[in-house]
Design a protein around this motif. Structure first.
Motif, PDB file in Angstrom:
ATOM      1  N   ALA A   1     -11.031  58.800 -66.971  1.00  0.00           N
ATOM      2  CA  ALA A   1     -10.472  58.281 -68.525  1.00  0.00           C
ATOM      3  C   ALA A   1     -11.541  58.748 -69.487  1.00  0.00           C
ATOM      4  O   ALA A   1     -12.686  58.570 -69.352  1.00  0.00           O
ATOM      5  CB  ALA A   1     -10.340  56.821 -68.378  1.00  0.00           C
ATOM      6  N   ARG A   2     -11.062  59.071 -70.715  1.00  0.00           N
ATOM      7  CA  ARG A   2     -12.007  59.703 -71.566  1.00  0.00           C
ATOM      8  C   ARG A   2     -11.437  59.201 -72.960  1.00  0.00           C
ATOM      9  O   ARG A   2     -10.272  59.225 -73.303  1.00  0.00           O
ATOM     10  CB  ARG A   2     -12.352  61.174 -71.580  1.00  0.00           C
ATOM     11  CG  ARG A   2     -11.233  61.820 -71.555  1.00  0.00           C
ATOM     12  CD  ARG A   2     -11.578  63.275 -71.385  1.00  0.00           C
ATOM     13  NE  ARG A   2     -10.572  64.304 -70.976  1.00  0.00           N
ATOM     14  CZ  ARG A   2      -9.680  64.767 -71.766  1.00  0.00           C
ATOM     15  NH1 ARG A   2      -9.853  64.787 -73.155  1.00  0.00           N
ATOM     16  NH2 ARG A   2      -8.609  65.648 -71.264  1.00  0.00           N
TER      17      ARG A   2
ATOM     18  N   ALA B   1      -7.841  56.272 -75.637  1.00  0.00           N
ATOM     19  CA  ALA B   1      -8.136  56.401 -74.536  1.00  0.00           C
ATOM     20  C   ALA B   1      -7.042  57.526 -73.533  1.00  0.00           C
ATOM     21  O   ALA B   1      -5.918  57.389 -73.810  1.00  0.00           O
ATOM     22  CB  ALA B   1      -8.117  55.070 -73.522  1.00  0.00           C
ATOM     23  N   SER B   2      -7.581  58.352 -73.012  1.00  0.00           N
ATOM     24  CA  SER B   2      -6.648  59.446 -72.385  1.00  0.00           C
ATOM     25  C   SER B   2      -6.859  59.384 -70.776  1.00  0.00           C
ATOM     26  O   SER B   2      -7.804  59.494 -70.290  1.00  0.00           O
ATOM     27  CB  SER B   2      -7.183  60.982 -72.727  1.00  0.00           C
ATOM     28  OG  SER B   2      -6.600  61.839 -71.773  1.00  0.00           O
TER      29      SER B   2
ATOM     30  N   ILE C   1     -11.130  48.880 -77.796  1.00  0.00           N
ATOM     31  CA  ILE C   1     -12.273  48.462 -77.153  1.00  0.00           C
ATOM     32  C   ILE C   1     -13.354  49.672 -77.213  1.00  0.00           C
ATOM     33  O   ILE C   1     -13.099  50.638 -76.774  1.00  0.00           O
ATOM     34  CB  ILE C   1     -12.088  47.874 -75.906  1.00  0.00           C
ATOM     35  CG1 ILE C   1     -11.038  46.617 -75.850  1.00  0.00           C
ATOM     36  CG2 ILE C   1     -13.706  47.461 -75.316  1.00  0.00           C
ATOM     37  CD1 ILE C   1     -11.197  46.366 -74.260  1.00  0.00           C
ATOM     38  N   PRO C   2     -14.415  49.297 -78.127  1.00  0.00           N
ATOM     39  CA  PRO C   2     -15.435  50.193 -78.203  1.00  0.00           C
ATOM     40  C   PRO C   2     -15.930  50.945 -76.710  1.00  0.00           C
ATOM     41  O   PRO C   2     -16.039  50.078 -75.862  1.00  0.00           O
ATOM     42  CB  PRO C   2     -16.692  49.794 -79.022  1.00  0.00           C
ATOM     43  CG  PRO C   2     -16.102  48.593 -79.580  1.00  0.00           C
ATOM     44  CD  PRO C   2     -14.816  47.988 -78.877  1.00  0.00           C
ATOM     45  N   THR C   3     -16.024  52.087 -76.483  1.00  0.00           N
ATOM     46  CA  THR C   3     -16.476  52.782 -75.247  1.00  0.00           C
ATOM     47  C   THR C   3     -17.654  51.972 -74.636  1.00  0.00           C
ATOM     48  O   THR C   3     -17.668  51.669 -73.226  1.00  0.00           O
ATOM     49  CB  THR C   3     -16.922  54.184 -75.338  1.00  0.00           C
ATOM     50  OG1 THR C   3     -15.816  54.929 -76.094  1.00  0.00           O
ATOM     51  CG2 THR C   3     -17.032  54.915 -74.206  1.00  0.00           C
ATOM     52  N   PHE C   4     -18.665  51.818 -75.197  1.00  0.00           N
ATOM     53  CA  PHE C   4     -19.811  50.727 -74.722  1.00  0.00           C
ATOM     54  C   PHE C   4     -19.486  49.568 -74.162  1.00  0.00           C
ATOM     55  O   PHE C   4     -20.176  48.843 -73.381  1.00  0.00           O
ATOM     56  CB  PHE C   4     -20.926  50.827 -75.699  1.00  0.00           C
ATOM     57  CG  PHE C   4     -20.979  49.988 -76.926  1.00  0.00           C
ATOM     58  CD1 PHE C   4     -21.177  48.849 -76.748  1.00  0.00           C
ATOM     59  CD2 PHE C   4     -20.335  50.631 -77.881  1.00  0.00           C
ATOM     60  CE1 PHE C   4     -20.979  47.855 -78.005  1.00  0.00           C
ATOM     61  CE2 PHE C   4     -20.014  49.955 -79.164  1.00  0.00           C
ATOM     62  CZ  PHE C   4     -20.423  48.686 -79.200  1.00  0.00           C
ATOM     63  N   GLU C   5     -18.230  49.049 -74.796  1.00  0.00           N
ATOM     64  CA  GLU C   5     -17.783  47.455 -74.362  1.00  0.00           C
ATOM     65  C   GLU C   5     -16.849  47.658 -73.107  1.00  0.00           C
ATOM     66  O   GLU C   5     -16.537  46.624 -72.818  1.00  0.00           O
ATOM     67  CB  GLU C   5     -17.339  46.816 -75.412  1.00  0.00           C
ATOM     68  CG  GLU C   5     -18.320  46.436 -76.474  1.00  0.00           C
ATOM     69  CD  GLU C   5     -17.851  45.686 -77.448  1.00  0.00           C
ATOM     70  OE1 GLU C   5     -16.713  45.109 -77.357  1.00  0.00           O
ATOM     71  OE2 GLU C   5     -18.535  45.411 -78.505  1.00  0.00           O
ATOM     72  N   LEU C   6     -16.511  48.776 -72.613  1.00  0.00           N
ATOM     73  CA  LEU C   6     -15.470  48.856 -71.501  1.00  0.00           C
ATOM     74  C   LEU C   6     -16.180  48.588 -70.317  1.00  0.00           C
ATOM     75  O   LEU C   6     -16.641  49.612 -69.570  1.00  0.00           O
ATOM     76  CB  LEU C   6     -14.863  50.316 -71.469  1.00  0.00           C
ATOM     77  CG  LEU C   6     -13.556  50.628 -72.630  1.00  0.00           C
ATOM     78  CD1 LEU C   6     -13.384  51.994 -72.585  1.00  0.00           C
ATOM     79  CD2 LEU C   6     -12.558  49.749 -72.222  1.00  0.00           C
ATOM     80  N   LEU C   7     -16.182  47.493 -69.817  1.00  0.00           N
ATOM     81  CA  LEU C   7     -16.859  47.016 -68.508  1.00  0.00           C
ATOM     82  C   LEU C   7     -15.604  47.224 -67.477  1.00  0.00           C
ATOM     83  O   LEU C   7     -14.683  46.597 -67.158  1.00  0.00           O
ATOM     84  CB  LEU C   7     -17.102  45.556 -68.499  1.00  0.00           C
ATOM     85  CG  LEU C   7     -18.108  45.267 -69.622  1.00  0.00           C
ATOM     86  CD1 LEU C   7     -18.562  43.580 -69.612  1.00  0.00           C
ATOM     87  CD2 LEU C   7     -19.249  45.928 -69.316  1.00  0.00           C
TER      88      LEU C   7
END
Length: 191
Positions: free
Chosen positions: A10-11, A17-18, A178-184
Motif C-alpha cells: 500500500a502506498r 491509497a493505492s 488519514i495522514p500516512t503517519f497516522e495509519l496504524l
C-alpha cells in the motif's frame, strides 16, 4: 473454488491509497475494506479485509463504534451460544466446518449486521481467500468480509487476555482520509 491472493504494497499516490494484490496467476486489482479496532488498545490498528465476491451485502452506513463479537462456536456453522450478543453487531467467525455463505447466513439469522471471517491458518499474514457462493443457490444480505488468519488470531487473543467479550471497531474506514503517519497498521502484517 478457493482463490488465494497475496497482499501487495500500500502506498500513497497524490493523497490516495493505492493497494495492489497479486494472484497466483497474474496480477489483479482487488477491492479492500478497512476497519479499525478502537478497543482494546493493544490492538488499536487498522485492519484490511476483502469482501465476498458474489454474495452478501455492502455497507450502507459507517459504524463509528460497533461491537466485533467472536462467535461461539467460532466456526459459526449452526446455532450460536452467544447469538444474543451478535444481534445488531458484527460477528468475528473462523473459517472451516462449512461454507462462507453458510456462516454468513447463520450470523444474519442471529441479527448480525455483518460478518468478518478470519482464516483458520493463524500464521497466514499475507494470503486472502476469495469467498464465493456455494452451490446451494441461497443468498445472504449482510456484508461478509475475509480477514487474514494472523489478524483474527491476534484480535481473539487480545480479547481473551483482557477477559473481554468483544472489541469495539469502526467500519468501514476511509484510509485515504488519514495522514500516512497516522495509519496504524498491525506490526505483524505487511501492507
Amino acid at each position: 473454488m478457493v482463490r488465494y491472493h497475496r497482499v501487495g504494497v500500500a502506498r500513497r499516490v497524490r493523497g490516495w491509497a493505492s493497494v495492489r494484490a497479486t494472484r497466483i496467476v497474474g496480477l489483479r486489482i482487488h477491492d479492500y475494506l478497512y476497519f479499525q479496532v478502537l478497543s482494546p488498545g493493544d490492538i488499536r490498528y487498522i485492519f484490511t479485509a476483502t469482501p465476498a465476491k458474489d454474495f452478501g451485502g455492502i455497507f450502507h452506513t459507517r459504524y463509528e463504534q460497533i461491537h466485533l463479537v467472536p462467535a461461539e462456536p467460532s466456526e459459526a456453522c449452526g446455532e450460536l451460544s452467544n447469538g444474543f450478543f451478535i444481534q445488531d453487531q458484527i460477528a468475528l467467525v473462523e473459517r472451516g466446518g462449512c461454507s462462507f455463505l453458510s456462516k454468513t447466513r447463520v450470523v444474519q439469522e442471529h441479527g448480525g449486521r455483518a460478518v468478518i471471517i478470519s482464516d483458520n491458518a493463524v500464521d497466514n499474514d499475507s494470503f486472502y481467500v476469495e469467498m464465493i457462493q456455494d452451490s446451494t443457490q441461497r443468498t445472504a444480505d449482510i456484508p461478509a468480509l475475509f480477514l487474514l488468519g494472523r489478524d483474527g488470531y491476534m484480535i481473539r487473543r487480545s480479547l481473551e487476555q483482557h477477559g473481554l467479550p468483544w472489541a469495539i471497531i469502526s467500519i468501514p474506514v476511509n484510509v485515504t482520509s488519514i495522514p500516512t503517519f497516522e495509519l496504524l497498521q498491525p506490526p505483524w502484517t505487511f501492507w
